[in-house]
Design a protein around this motif. Structure first.
Motif, PDB file in Angstrom:
ATOM      1  N   ARG A 117      23.945  26.202 -11.432  1.00  0.00           N
ATOM      2  CA  ARG A 117      22.751  26.789 -10.810  1.00  0.00           C
ATOM      3  C   ARG A 117      23.083  28.165 -10.242  1.00  0.00           C
ATOM      4  NH1 ARG A 117      20.717  26.453  -5.483  1.00  0.00           N
ATOM      5  NH2 ARG A 117      22.425  25.050  -4.973  1.00  0.00           N
ATOM      6  N   ASN A 118      22.103  29.063 -10.298  1.00  0.00           N
ATOM      7  CA  ASN A 118      22.160  30.320  -9.561  1.00  0.00           C
ATOM      8  C   ASN A 118      21.490  30.122  -8.210  1.00  0.00           C
ATOM      9  OD1 ASN A 118      23.293  31.500 -11.786  1.00  0.00           O
ATOM     10  ND2 ASN A 118      21.601  32.892 -12.212  1.00  0.00           N
ATOM     11  N   GLU A 119      22.172  30.507  -7.152  1.00  0.00           N
ATOM     12  CA  GLU A 119      21.580  30.456  -5.817  1.00  0.00           C
ATOM     13  C   GLU A 119      21.041  31.850  -5.497  1.00  0.00           C
ATOM     14  OE1 GLU A 119      22.787  29.568  -1.149  1.00  0.00           O
ATOM     15  OE2 GLU A 119      24.315  29.443  -2.707  1.00  0.00           O
ATOM     16  N   ASP A 120      19.730  31.985  -5.538  1.00  0.00           N
ATOM     17  CA  ASP A 120      19.076  33.285  -5.379  1.00  0.00           C
ATOM     18  C   ASP A 120      18.338  33.334  -4.049  1.00  0.00           C
ATOM     19  OD1 ASP A 120      19.943  33.630  -7.980  1.00  0.00           O
ATOM     20  OD2 ASP A 120      18.001  33.131  -8.858  1.00  0.00           O
TER      21      ASP A 120
ATOM     22  N   LYS B  45      19.338  39.412  -6.400  1.00  0.00           N
ATOM     23  CA  LYS B  45      19.286  38.529  -5.237  1.00  0.00           C
ATOM     24  C   LYS B  45      20.132  37.260  -5.404  1.00  0.00           C
ATOM     25  CE  LYS B  45      14.936  39.980  -3.116  1.00  0.00           C
ATOM     26  NZ  LYS B  45      14.927  41.314  -3.718  1.00  0.00           N
ATOM     27  N   THR B  46      20.886  37.149  -6.480  1.00  0.00           N
ATOM     28  CA  THR B  46      21.761  35.988  -6.639  1.00  0.00           C
ATOM     29  C   THR B  46      22.947  36.094  -5.690  1.00  0.00           C
ATOM     30  OG1 THR B  46      21.155  35.837  -8.982  1.00  0.00           O
ATOM     31  CG2 THR B  46      23.071  34.580  -8.261  1.00  0.00           C
ATOM     32  N   GLN B  47      23.105  35.098  -4.822  1.00  0.00           N
ATOM     33  CA  GLN B  47      24.233  35.059  -3.878  1.00  0.00           C
ATOM     34  C   GLN B  47      25.504  34.550  -4.562  1.00  0.00           C
ATOM     35  OE1 GLN B  47      21.674  32.616  -1.021  1.00  0.00           O
ATOM     36  NE2 GLN B  47      23.145  33.568   0.349  1.00  0.00           N
ATOM     37  N   GLU B  48      25.326  33.535  -5.359  1.00  0.00           N
ATOM     38  CA  GLU B  48      26.442  32.969  -6.121  1.00  0.00           C
ATOM     39  C   GLU B  48      25.878  32.154  -7.262  1.00  0.00           C
ATOM     40  OE1 GLU B  48      27.143  29.536  -6.356  1.00  0.00           O
ATOM     41  OE2 GLU B  48      25.705  28.812  -4.879  1.00  0.00           O
ATOM     42  N   SER B  49      26.699  31.957  -8.278  1.00  0.00           N
ATOM     43  CA  SER B  49      26.345  31.104  -9.402  1.00  0.00           C
ATOM     44  C   SER B  49      27.492  30.139  -9.636  1.00  0.00           C
ATOM     45  CB  SER B  49      26.091  31.953 -10.655  1.00  0.00           C
ATOM     46  OG  SER B  49      25.743  31.135 -11.760  1.00  0.00           O
ATOM     47  N   HIS B  50      27.175  28.908  -9.946  1.00  0.00           N
ATOM     48  CA  HIS B  50      28.231  27.917 -10.125  1.00  0.00           C
ATOM     49  C   HIS B  50      27.955  27.025 -11.326  1.00  0.00           C
ATOM     50  CE1 HIS B  50      25.160  26.207  -7.372  1.00  0.00           C
ATOM     51  NE2 HIS B  50      25.331  25.108  -8.097  1.00  0.00           N
ATOM     52  N   VAL B  51      29.032  26.604 -11.959  1.00  0.00           N
ATOM     53  CA  VAL B  51      28.993  25.553 -12.974  1.00  0.00           C
ATOM     54  C   VAL B  51      30.022  24.513 -12.561  1.00  0.00           C
ATOM     55  CG1 VAL B  51      29.368  24.940 -15.375  1.00  0.00           C
ATOM     56  CG2 VAL B  51      28.290  27.125 -14.823  1.00  0.00           C
ATOM     57  N   LEU B  52      29.568  23.282 -12.404  1.00  0.00           N
ATOM     58  CA  LEU B  52      30.448  22.181 -12.001  1.00  0.00           C
ATOM     59  C   LEU B  52      30.733  21.339 -13.238  1.00  0.00           C
ATOM     60  CD1 LEU B  52      28.624  21.226  -8.676  1.00  0.00           C
ATOM     61  CD2 LEU B  52      30.335  23.005  -9.076  1.00  0.00           C
ATOM     62  N   GLN B  53      31.991  21.352 -13.649  1.00  0.00           N
ATOM     63  CA  GLN B  53      32.409  20.683 -14.882  1.00  0.00           C
ATOM     64  C   GLN B  53      33.237  19.460 -14.554  1.00  0.00           C
ATOM     65  OE1 GLN B  53      34.882  23.075 -17.461  1.00  0.00           O
ATOM     66  NE2 GLN B  53      34.832  21.588 -19.129  1.00  0.00           N
TER      67      GLN B  53
ATOM     68  N   TRP C 235      33.449  26.183 -11.262  1.00  0.00           N
ATOM     69  CA  TRP C 235      33.437  27.569 -11.709  1.00  0.00           C
ATOM     70  C   TRP C 235      32.477  28.342 -10.811  1.00  0.00           C
ATOM     71  CZ3 TRP C 235      36.349  29.132 -16.029  1.00  0.00           C
ATOM     72  CH2 TRP C 235      36.876  28.108 -16.823  1.00  0.00           C
ATOM     73  N   LEU C 236      32.984  29.315 -10.074  1.00  0.00           N
ATOM     74  CA  LEU C 236      32.175  30.004  -9.076  1.00  0.00           C
ATOM     75  C   LEU C 236      32.187  31.508  -9.300  1.00  0.00           C
ATOM     76  CD1 LEU C 236      30.501  29.800  -6.433  1.00  0.00           C
ATOM     77  CD2 LEU C 236      32.658  30.055  -5.179  1.00  0.00           C
ATOM     78  N   ALA C 237      30.986  32.076  -9.455  1.00  0.00           N
ATOM     79  CA  ALA C 237      30.823  33.530  -9.562  1.00  0.00           C
ATOM     80  C   ALA C 237      30.096  34.004  -8.309  1.00  0.00           C
ATOM     81  CB  ALA C 237      30.032  33.903 -10.811  1.00  0.00           C
ATOM     82  N   LEU C 238      30.773  34.761  -7.481  1.00  0.00           N
ATOM     83  CA  LEU C 238      30.158  35.274  -6.261  1.00  0.00           C
ATOM     84  C   LEU C 238      29.355  36.531  -6.576  1.00  0.00           C
ATOM     85  CD1 LEU C 238      33.047  34.800  -3.673  1.00  0.00           C
ATOM     86  CD2 LEU C 238      30.962  33.436  -3.920  1.00  0.00           C
ATOM     87  N   GLY C 239      28.172  36.641  -5.971  1.00  0.00           N
ATOM     88  CA  GLY C 239      27.309  37.778  -6.254  1.00  0.00           C
ATOM     89  C   GLY C 239      26.519  37.553  -7.535  1.00  0.00           C
ATOM     90  N   VAL C 240      26.137  38.637  -8.185  1.00  0.00           N
ATOM     91  CA  VAL C 240      25.301  38.589  -9.387  1.00  0.00           C
ATOM     92  C   VAL C 240      26.151  38.146 -10.577  1.00  0.00           C
ATOM     93  CG1 VAL C 240      23.802  39.920 -10.902  1.00  0.00           C
ATOM     94  CG2 VAL C 240      23.903  40.468  -8.454  1.00  0.00           C
ATOM     95  N   PRO C 241      25.869  37.003 -11.196  1.00  0.00           N
ATOM     96  CA  PRO C 241      26.756  36.500 -12.257  1.00  0.00           C
ATOM     97  C   PRO C 241      26.896  37.442 -13.444  1.00  0.00           C
ATOM     98  CG  PRO C 241      24.721  35.213 -12.145  1.00  0.00           C
ATOM     99  CD  PRO C 241      24.767  36.072 -10.922  1.00  0.00           C
ATOM    100  N   ALA C 242      25.851  38.207 -13.759  1.00  0.00           N
ATOM    101  CA  ALA C 242      25.942  39.156 -14.870  1.00  0.00           C
ATOM    102  C   ALA C 242      26.969  40.245 -14.599  1.00  0.00           C
ATOM    103  CB  ALA C 242      24.579  39.798 -15.135  1.00  0.00           C
ATOM    104  N   GLN C 243      27.307  40.454 -13.323  1.00  0.00           N
ATOM    105  CA  GLN C 243      28.230  41.519 -12.938  1.00  0.00           C
ATOM    106  C   GLN C 243      29.478  40.979 -12.248  1.00  0.00           C
ATOM    107  OE1 GLN C 243      25.466  43.576 -10.405  1.00  0.00           O
ATOM    108  NE2 GLN C 243      24.695  44.853 -12.055  1.00  0.00           N
ATOM    109  N   SER C 244      29.642  39.661 -12.252  1.00  0.00           N
ATOM    110  CA  SER C 244      30.766  39.020 -11.582  1.00  0.00           C
ATOM    111  C   SER C 244      31.589  38.270 -12.626  1.00  0.00           C
ATOM    112  CB  SER C 244      30.237  38.085 -10.486  1.00  0.00           C
ATOM    113  OG  SER C 244      31.273  37.487  -9.748  1.00  0.00           O
ATOM    114  N   ILE C 245      32.328  37.270 -12.208  1.00  0.00           N
ATOM    115  CA  ILE C 245      33.112  36.458 -13.137  1.00  0.00           C
ATOM    116  C   ILE C 245      33.181  35.036 -12.598  1.00  0.00           C
ATOM    117  CG2 ILE C 245      35.296  37.081 -12.011  1.00  0.00           C
ATOM    118  CD1 ILE C 245      34.847  36.503 -15.794  1.00  0.00           C
ATOM    119  N   PHE C 246      33.064  34.047 -13.477  1.00  0.00           N
ATOM    120  CA  PHE C 246      33.162  32.643 -13.074  1.00  0.00           C
ATOM    121  C   PHE C 246      34.639  32.270 -12.970  1.00  0.00           C
ATOM    122  CE2 PHE C 246      28.849  32.875 -14.531  1.00  0.00           C
ATOM    123  CZ  PHE C 246      28.160  31.941 -13.770  1.00  0.00           C
TER     124      PHE C 246
END
Length: 479
Positions: free
Chosen positions: A30-33, A322-330, A344-355
């Protein structure tokens, strides 16, 4: 009567069953926006056993509940401040149960007039904290949260994601006390975007559907079912169908389904998109992070694409400022919970961050993941990733490809490291405290790798940007 105006965050979720994935993993993400500058931290809560009865009181709305005496270890991503509540949002516990809360949604006025939201009922702020540390399966998570909603009420309409090694469940709260949940078929996935999305409920199939007590009687008594036949379509009874849905919500579902099931031709504003679909191929972590990082690439609706200006901003993309973080739980098969679960956690905007991968069996996180408030600070992991995004924004055509190259390179390195970490843990039969220390050390090293490379990239981009000022002047070399 308590009438509550819901405080919404605008998220996008994805859930995938084990037979739809490359290696048999289950996934929820989920993206937390919420806000464009509102840091998230990461933490690990240790296993605790209390002699005295514990209780939880929400700083957000006063929701109160007594808690079991045993709290399982779990990971979480709380807000930088608890002034407005914890909002721990997502994590994996010691039993290998993953939870993500919540996907904000809207209930319609017909339903809410008979079962209003409860001002001091459970909300997004509290859900992970009072559920994840106390359940040992995904289905048990649904049942625990459902019992809380039935007894204490809910202050918001929400969707909640649960998974373990075997099952993936999506639960939706549609009014003050009523909810449903559906098990995602093993060979399917679901993409959800700020709507109540679950469709037909089979009340005779408790293996795949759960619901609040007396929900059928509630709907029948108050004449809430618009169906011409006897079907119980939760989305139609409790949800909304508005132009806002067609502009803000359904296009995100359409794009996720377009990428994962390209054989199915659909249009962005279709309000009859299926809740679950079979993918055209087996899915892996890259497919989920692509969806959560997406902004309508390869369509006329991409806000950073080359299309018509009106179309570029017609629909709300999945990844946004406005995305605070994006996560994928595997949750990977045939491994002990400590090794199986990867956050897998991407802090900030996932398109510009890294998981960045973090083993659920670890006991601590990198110090930078514990720092950062709403003002920029270079020692914060959130701000490190956000900084790169801001630098790229200023010169996207030039800097975007450089960022993409680093994202691809790091993703490959992370996968290589995970393979080696797994191999060593299995070959040496690590368990207990030894395994916990091993996974903690390696998880922090992976977090450090991501931070180091993004700081290098920031330095490179700042240096390059010095020659891109509008005050620059190019002199004729022949003068």
């Amino acid at each position: 009567m308590n009438i509550v105006k819901q405080r919404l965050s605008a998220c996008t979720s994805i859930l995938v069953g084990k037979k739809a994935t490359l290696d048999g993993s289950t996934f929820i993400g989920r993206n937390e926006d919420f806000k464009s500058a509102w840091p998230k931290h990461m933490c690990v809560h240790s296993h605790k056993e209390f002699k005295a009865t514990q209780s939880f009181v929400s700083k957000s709305n006063g929701f109160k509940i007594s808690l079991p005496s045993i709290r399982y270890k779990y990971t979480a991503t709380p807000e930088w401040t608890d002034e407005f509540g914890l909002l721990e949002e997502n994590g994996i516990n010691e039993y290998g149960v993953a939870m993500s809360a919540t996907e904000s949604a809207y209930a319609n006025s017909n339903v809410l007039s008979y079962d209003p939201l409860v001002k001091d009922g459970i909300s997004e702020e509290a859900m992970l904290t009072v559920v994840l540390p106390y359940v040992s399966t995904a289905k048990a998570g649904v049942k625990r949260l459902g019992e809380i909603v039935t007894k204490h009420g809910a202050s918001e309409a929400n969707g909640i994601l649960f998974a373990d090694n075997n099952e993936v469940w999506y639960m939706e709260i549609g009014s003050g006390h009523h909810w449903v949940a559906q098990r995602i078929p093993d060979d399917c996935y679901a993409v959800v975007a700020n709507q109540l999305s679950i469709q037909k409920i089979d009340f005779n199939d408790s293996a795949n559907f759960l619901a609040s007590p007396n929900i059928q009687q509630f709907v029948q008594k108050n004449h809430l079912n618009p169906a011409l036949e006897s079907n119980f379509i939760f989305r139609d009874i409790f949800g909304t169908h508005t132009l806002f849905d067609e502009i803000y919500n359904t296009p995100r579902v359409w794009y996720g389904q377009k990428f994962l099931t390209p054989s199915k031709e659909q249009v962005p504003m279709d309000e009859n998109l299926a809740f679950t679909l079979k993918p055209d191929r087996k899915l892996g972590i890259d497919d989920l992070t692509y969806v959560l990082s997406s902004h309508f690439q390869k369509t006329p609706y991409d806000p950073i694409g080359q299309g018509d200006a009106t179309l570029k901003h017609k629909f709300r993309p999945i990844s946004l400022a406005k995305t605070q973080e994006s996560h994928v739980l595997q949750l990977r098969p045939n491994l002990p919970p400590a090794l199986s679960g990867i956050q897998w956690l991407a802090l900030g905007v996932p398109a510009q961050s890294i998981f960045v991968p973090f083993y659920a069996g670890a006991s601590d996180v990198h110090s930078a993941y514990k720092l950062g408030n709403e003002t920029y600070s270079p020692d914060s992991a959130y701000w490190t990733y956000k900084h790169v995004g801001i630098l790229v924004d200023a010169h996207y055509p030039l800097f975007g490809p450089i960022l993409k190259d680093l994202q691809d390179e790091l993703t490959t390195k992370f996968k290589q490291h995970i393979h080696l970490i797994d191999q060593k843990a299995i070959q040496n039969s690590f368990s207990g405290k030894e395994l916990e220390e091993y996974l903690t050390k390696n998880s922090i090293e992976l977090q450090e790798l991501g931070l180091t490379e993004f700081k290098k990239l920031a330095a490179q981009l700042i240096t390059s940007a010095t020659d891109l000022s509008p005050l620059n002047f190019k002199t004729d070399a022949n003068l």
